[in-house]
Design a protein around this motif. Structure first.
Motif, PDB file in Angstrom:
ATOM      1  N   ALA A   1       4.087   8.640   1.049  1.00 45.14           N
ATOM      2  CA  ALA A   1       4.868   9.525   0.184  1.00 45.14           C
ATOM      3  C   ALA A   1       4.045  10.757  -0.174  1.00 45.14           C
ATOM      4  CB  ALA A   1       5.293   8.777  -1.074  1.00 45.14           C
ATOM      5  N   PRO A   2       3.913  11.683   0.750  1.00 44.35           N
ATOM      6  CA  PRO A   2       3.107  12.888   0.509  1.00 44.35           C
ATOM      7  C   PRO A   2       3.866  13.932  -0.304  1.00 44.35           C
ATOM      8  CG  PRO A   2       4.086  13.013   2.667  1.00 44.35           C
ATOM      9  CD  PRO A   2       4.497  11.672   2.108  1.00 44.35           C
ATOM     10  N   THR A   3       3.129  14.878  -0.871  1.00 38.64           N
ATOM     11  CA  THR A   3       3.737  16.032  -1.515  1.00 38.64           C
ATOM     12  C   THR A   3       4.003  17.112  -0.463  1.00 38.64           C
ATOM     13  OG1 THR A   3       1.615  17.087  -1.957  1.00 38.64           O
ATOM     14  CG2 THR A   3       2.460  15.557  -3.637  1.00 38.64           C
ATOM     15  N   VAL A   4       4.766  18.116  -0.850  1.00 35.99           N
ATOM     16  CA  VAL A   4       5.026  19.239   0.047  1.00 35.99           C
ATOM     17  C   VAL A   4       3.722  19.958   0.384  1.00 35.99           C
ATOM     18  CG1 VAL A   4       6.180  21.486   0.266  1.00 35.99           C
ATOM     19  CG2 VAL A   4       7.405  19.549  -0.726  1.00 35.99           C
ATOM     20  N   ASP A   5       2.858  20.135  -0.608  1.00 35.19           N
ATOM     21  CA  ASP A   5       1.578  20.801  -0.366  1.00 35.19           C
ATOM     22  C   ASP A   5       0.705  20.005   0.603  1.00 35.19           C
ATOM     23  OD1 ASP A   5       2.135  22.984  -1.926  1.00 35.19           O
ATOM     24  OD2 ASP A   5       1.111  22.213  -3.712  1.00 35.19           O
ATOM     25  N   GLU A   6       0.743  18.686   0.504  1.00 34.67           N
ATOM     26  CA  GLU A   6      -0.054  17.862   1.410  1.00 34.67           C
ATOM     27  C   GLU A   6       0.428  18.029   2.847  1.00 34.67           C
ATOM     28  OE1 GLU A   6      -2.689  14.993   3.025  1.00 34.67           O
ATOM     29  OE2 GLU A   6      -2.745  16.248   1.225  1.00 34.67           O
TER      30      GLU A   6
ATOM     31  N   LYS B   1       0.844  -1.193   0.000  1.00 28.34           N
ATOM     32  CA  LYS B   1       0.000   0.000   0.000  1.00 28.34           C
ATOM     33  C   LYS B   1       0.881   1.244   0.000  1.00 28.34           C
ATOM     34  CE  LYS B   1      -4.223  -1.665   2.283  1.00 28.34           C
ATOM     35  NZ  LYS B   1      -3.938  -3.116   2.276  1.00 28.34           N
ATOM     36  N   ILE B   2       0.508   2.236  -0.833  1.00 29.47           N
ATOM     37  CA  ILE B   2       1.209   3.510  -0.884  1.00 29.47           C
ATOM     38  C   ILE B   2       0.174   4.609  -0.679  1.00 29.47           C
ATOM     39  CG2 ILE B   2       2.617   5.076  -2.261  1.00 29.47           C
ATOM     40  CD1 ILE B   2       3.694   2.669  -3.766  1.00 29.47           C
TER      41      ILE B   2
ATOM     42  N   ARG C   1      -1.857  10.769   1.191  1.00 27.31           N
ATOM     43  CA  ARG C   1      -2.726  11.678   1.948  1.00 27.31           C
ATOM     44  C   ARG C   1      -2.660  11.353   3.435  1.00 27.31           C
ATOM     45  NH1 ARG C   1      -4.128  15.883  -1.421  1.00 27.31           N
ATOM     46  NH2 ARG C   1      -4.701  15.065  -3.470  1.00 27.31           N
ATOM     47  N   LYS C   2      -2.543  12.388   4.250  1.00 32.79           N
ATOM     48  CA  LYS C   2      -2.439  12.202   5.698  1.00 32.79           C
ATOM     49  C   LYS C   2      -3.684  11.522   6.263  1.00 32.79           C
ATOM     50  CE  LYS C   2      -1.567  16.592   6.129  1.00 32.79           C
ATOM     51  NZ  LYS C   2      -1.326  17.951   6.655  1.00 32.79           N
ATOM     52  N   LYS C   3      -4.854  11.971   5.839  1.00 36.31           N
ATOM     53  CA  LYS C   3      -6.094  11.422   6.380  1.00 36.31           C
ATOM     54  C   LYS C   3      -6.238   9.940   6.064  1.00 36.31           C
ATOM     55  CE  LYS C   3      -8.925  15.627   6.515  1.00 36.31           C
ATOM     56  NZ  LYS C   3     -10.151  16.292   6.013  1.00 36.31           N
ATOM     57  N   GLU C   4      -5.840   9.548   4.859  1.00 37.41           N
ATOM     58  CA  GLU C   4      -5.951   8.137   4.460  1.00 37.41           C
ATOM     59  C   GLU C   4      -5.006   7.272   5.282  1.00 37.41           C
ATOM     60  OE1 GLU C   4      -5.268   8.027   0.294  1.00 37.41           O
ATOM     61  OE2 GLU C   4      -7.167   9.019  -0.219  1.00 37.41           O
ATOM     62  N   LEU C   5      -3.781   7.733   5.474  1.00 33.72           N
ATOM     63  CA  LEU C   5      -2.826   6.952   6.271  1.00 33.72           C
ATOM     64  C   LEU C   5      -3.297   6.861   7.713  1.00 33.72           C
ATOM     65  CD1 LEU C   5      -0.101   5.474   6.533  1.00 33.72           C
ATOM     66  CD2 LEU C   5       0.903   7.682   7.175  1.00 33.72           C
TER      67      LEU C   5
END
Length: 282
Positions: free
Chosen positions: A93-98, A2-3, A6-10
């Motif tokens: 593996a989030p983005t900077v904006d996330e 799993k990858i 998104r913070k909420k999903e993790l």
């Protein structure tokens, strides 16, 4: 595997696993994974049901834009490497904006002076950036334990202090330094070294070992002066600092006391790449 990005999903995934009484290990990384990272992952796997590995190059802990831009990014290779280790690994593996939601700045922390010496003296704002991303990762992943390498020993102590002052219910685990065959502490930055420099960089660890051997027969000042003189003879390396400090407080030592633990800390430039290392002395 799993990858999540998104913070909420993790967070939802972790909470569901915790409800099933499954234990979670967290290994925060900035990617460009090597054997040192994998040793952390394997230790975490040995102590937990599954492991979350974060891959995020955190801009707020870089004090130099050039260093941030040159930091290696090898995401697909990293994922392939993790797949070879275990199926019980989840990648975040989030983005900077996330992570920063358009507000790219660090929180301000009180580290009781742990951040004012060595790395903190030479890297303005670095540890506030570290504290910001680690706190966010801990609160998002909600692990039972989080694993960090002792190569960044000052960082490890600062993270422990941050978890203590924020009353975070996660165990911070320090793991021994993994070294290349010639002794250089493993780091993603090592990939930027020339072959010759990488081989010659064994000099850094050997110098720390010799400094350790001098404990008990030489003063702290004499050892520091000796290290400085040895690096002055080495055209490939530029010594930024060498410090003998109390292991718990990171306070620079004036003399060695029998009832305290000490480490030698060092930062060196080679091929324009900044390398750090440390060694317990007693």
């Amino acid at each position: 595997m799993k990858i999540f990005d998104r913070k909420k999903e993790l967070n939802a995934f972790s909470l569901e696993e915790r409800r099933k009484d499954r234990t979670i290990g967290l290994v925060p990384t900035m990617g460009a994974l090597h054997s040192g990272h994998i040793s952390l992952v394997k230790k975490a796997l040995s102590e937990n049901d599954f492991v979350i590995v974060s891959i995020f190059v955190n801009p707020t802990q870089f004090d130099k834009k050039d260093d941030l831009e040159k930091y290696p990014r090898t995401f697909q290779k990293d994922v392939s490497l993790l797949k070879e280790v275990s199926e019980n690994i989840v990648v975040f593996a989030p983005t900077v904006d996330e992570i920063y939601a358009g507000n790219l700045k660090s929180e301000s922390y009180e580290f009781d002076g742990l951040d004012k010496v060595m790395e903190g003296e030479f890297r303005t704002g670095h540890f506030d950036g570290v504290g910001t991303i680690v706190e966010l990762l801990l609160r998002t992943a909600e692990p039972n334990k989080a694993y960090f390498g002792e190569k960044d020993f000052q960082q490890l102590q600062i993270i422990r202090k941050m978890a203590e002052t924020k009353d975070l219910p996660y165990t911070i685990v320090g793991c021994a330094i993994e070294r290349e065959p010639h002794g250089l502490a493993m780091s993603s930055r090592n990939e930027r070294l020339s072959k010759e420099t990488r081989e010659q960089a064994s000099f850094i660890h050997k110098t720390l070992q010799t400094a350790k051997a001098k404990i008990g027969t030489k003063s702290v000042k004499d050892i520091t002066d000796w290290v400085t003189s040895e690096f002055e003879k080495q055209p490939l390396f530029d010594l930024e600092y060498f410090e003998i400090a109390d292991e718990n407080t990171l306070t620079p030592a004036l003399k060695i006391q029998d009832n305290q633990k000490y480490r030698a800390f060092i930062a060196v430039y080679a091929d324009g790449v900044r390398l750090i290392d440390n060694l317990r002395l007693n």
